[in-house]
Design an enzyme around this catalytic site. Sequence first.
Site, PDB file in Angstrom:
ATOM      1  N   ASP A   1       0.835  -1.197   0.000  1.00  0.00           N
ATOM      2  CA  ASP A   1       0.000   0.000   0.000  1.00  0.00           C
ATOM      3  C   ASP A   1       0.872   1.250   0.000  1.00  0.00           C
ATOM      4  O   ASP A   1       2.044   1.194  -0.381  1.00  0.00           O
ATOM      5  CB  ASP A   1      -0.923  -0.030   1.227  1.00  0.00           C
ATOM      6  CG  ASP A   1      -2.295   0.541   0.933  1.00  0.00           C
ATOM      7  OD1 ASP A   1      -2.399   1.770   0.786  1.00  0.00           O
ATOM      8  OD2 ASP A   1      -3.259  -0.241   0.842  1.00  0.00           O
TER       9      ASP A   1
ATOM     10  N   SER B   1     -11.049  -1.228  -1.462  1.00  0.00           N
ATOM     11  CA  SER B   1      -9.794  -1.357  -0.710  1.00  0.00           C
ATOM     12  C   SER B   1     -10.067  -1.749   0.731  1.00  0.00           C
ATOM     13  O   SER B   1      -9.399  -2.618   1.304  1.00  0.00           O
ATOM     14  CB  SER B   1      -9.044  -0.015  -0.686  1.00  0.00           C
ATOM     15  OG  SER B   1      -8.255   0.169  -1.819  1.00  0.00           O
TER      16      SER B   1
ATOM     17  N   HIS C   1      -4.144   6.102   3.080  1.00  0.00           N
ATOM     18  CA  HIS C   1      -4.709   4.834   2.600  1.00  0.00           C
ATOM     19  C   HIS C   1      -4.094   3.639   3.322  1.00  0.00           C
ATOM     20  O   HIS C   1      -4.806   2.770   3.833  1.00  0.00           O
ATOM     21  CB  HIS C   1      -4.499   4.722   1.090  1.00  0.00           C
ATOM     22  CG  HIS C   1      -5.320   3.674   0.418  1.00  0.00           C
ATOM     23  ND1 HIS C   1      -4.970   2.342   0.416  1.00  0.00           N
ATOM     24  CD2 HIS C   1      -6.479   3.761  -0.285  1.00  0.00           C
ATOM     25  CE1 HIS C   1      -5.881   1.651  -0.266  1.00  0.00           C
ATOM     26  NE2 HIS C   1      -6.808   2.486  -0.702  1.00  0.00           N
TER      27      HIS C   1
END
Length: 479
Positions: free
Chosen positions: A240, A419, A271
């Site tokens: 990520d 995600s 994120h």
Amino acid sequence: MAAKAVVLHAAMLAATFVGAPAVAQTNDPNLSQKQIDCLSRRTAAGADCEDGAKNGGGQSGAGNAVGGAVFLPSLIVDLFPNPPARPTPAPTQPAPPKSPTSSAAPAPPPSGPITPPTGLNLAAPPRAVSGEFVPDEVLVTVAGDAGAVQRIATTLGLQVRSQRQSRLLGTTLVRYGIPDGRPVGVVLAQLAADGRTQRREPNHIYSLQQAAGIVNYAFERIALDSKQASGENVRIAVIDTGIDDANPALKGVIAGQFDAMPNVPIKKRDHGTSVDGLIAGVGVLEGMAPGAKIYHARAFEGGKSSMDVILSALDWAAEQDVRIINMSFVGPKNDLLGTACRNARALGMVLVAAAGNNGPKAPYGYPAAFDGVIAVTATDAKDGLMPQANRGAYVFISAPGVEMVAPSGTGSDVVTGTSFAAAIVSGAIANLIHAAPDRSADEIEKALAATAKDLGPKGRDNDFGYGLLDIKAAAAAKE
């Protein structure tokens, strides 16, 4: 305010990566204009050159640097959309569902002027390259030593930008640069004629799957008791963005970190922090699998990464002896990524990936669509499908992923996207492994499919897959 910030950031990213289409070019003086047109217009569908010329052909998937390109030093150059040569017709029948089952220092370029090769017999027509890719690079696996790698570069007028031995690919992976502007599809075809090369792929670009974004309702929806949830000592790799490892939700959670793009400064940590926190966060923002050990590979910046970087992160993850790999990103189909995923699965790892946030009519998203990868779509607090979720026969299971509170680089935020649904599934699977460490990846996949709560049309469908994850039922399926 947090949700507005997410929307603004997403809009800025979208504006950054919009580029004008470009046409193919070649610097080979020995090619006639007709031959150049042929090279640019052939497609993977097998149309011959004469037909392509008569019909006007299609636009090549290769391109040149254009205004507004974004530069990530030493890694990603001129990122922009590359339209496919021709629209791909929809299949007459849906695809069958899947069965539940540090780079070395770059070698110096050749001395003197580089002359593009001439007179080569192309073993195959130029690839119809689709999806975003680095416009002046290709990835190649080579049988042989460093000398063979350099000889290929010299023969074909390429530059060796990096090379390393890949554990998951089982061979040497080379990132060749194209210094003279030849289209990627043409170079791939020229490489195919060289018997020293094994696999040849574009250096595709992949995107993190975060949509614009209320206490975490996931525990209830997937039938996981938050008081009993545990992934203690289960090793999970996450590929990520960078993370805020000082966030209280990640205290004691991160067992190891790897930066697959060390020459690119870290600007955003949201994120990756959210994904790690949803999997194994502690404290107020507790994740699905408290006690799990996260091995975090930073492979994205600005929401983007390249195939070479992702493969490096996957190799590192495999070396950490993890049981689960979370891949909350989507991009084009790439044979090197498919091979790496297949070999990781053969080593006993459970692979979890985001199905994608590109809408009902979007093409399949990879790595989720590879066989042996659990493709996760996102649902809301009422088990409704996230409207912008990808659809297709590859979608395996549904999990909460709409408007959930998660830790972020600025403390916490409301997040939405496949995600985050993938992170919920990775954490849930860690609970299964904690309870029964001998459970294989195949057994886990079959249990998830057999016990999911059916949503939408009866049976498996292209929207929800097998249905909503039911971890309590999956845990009991082994008994």
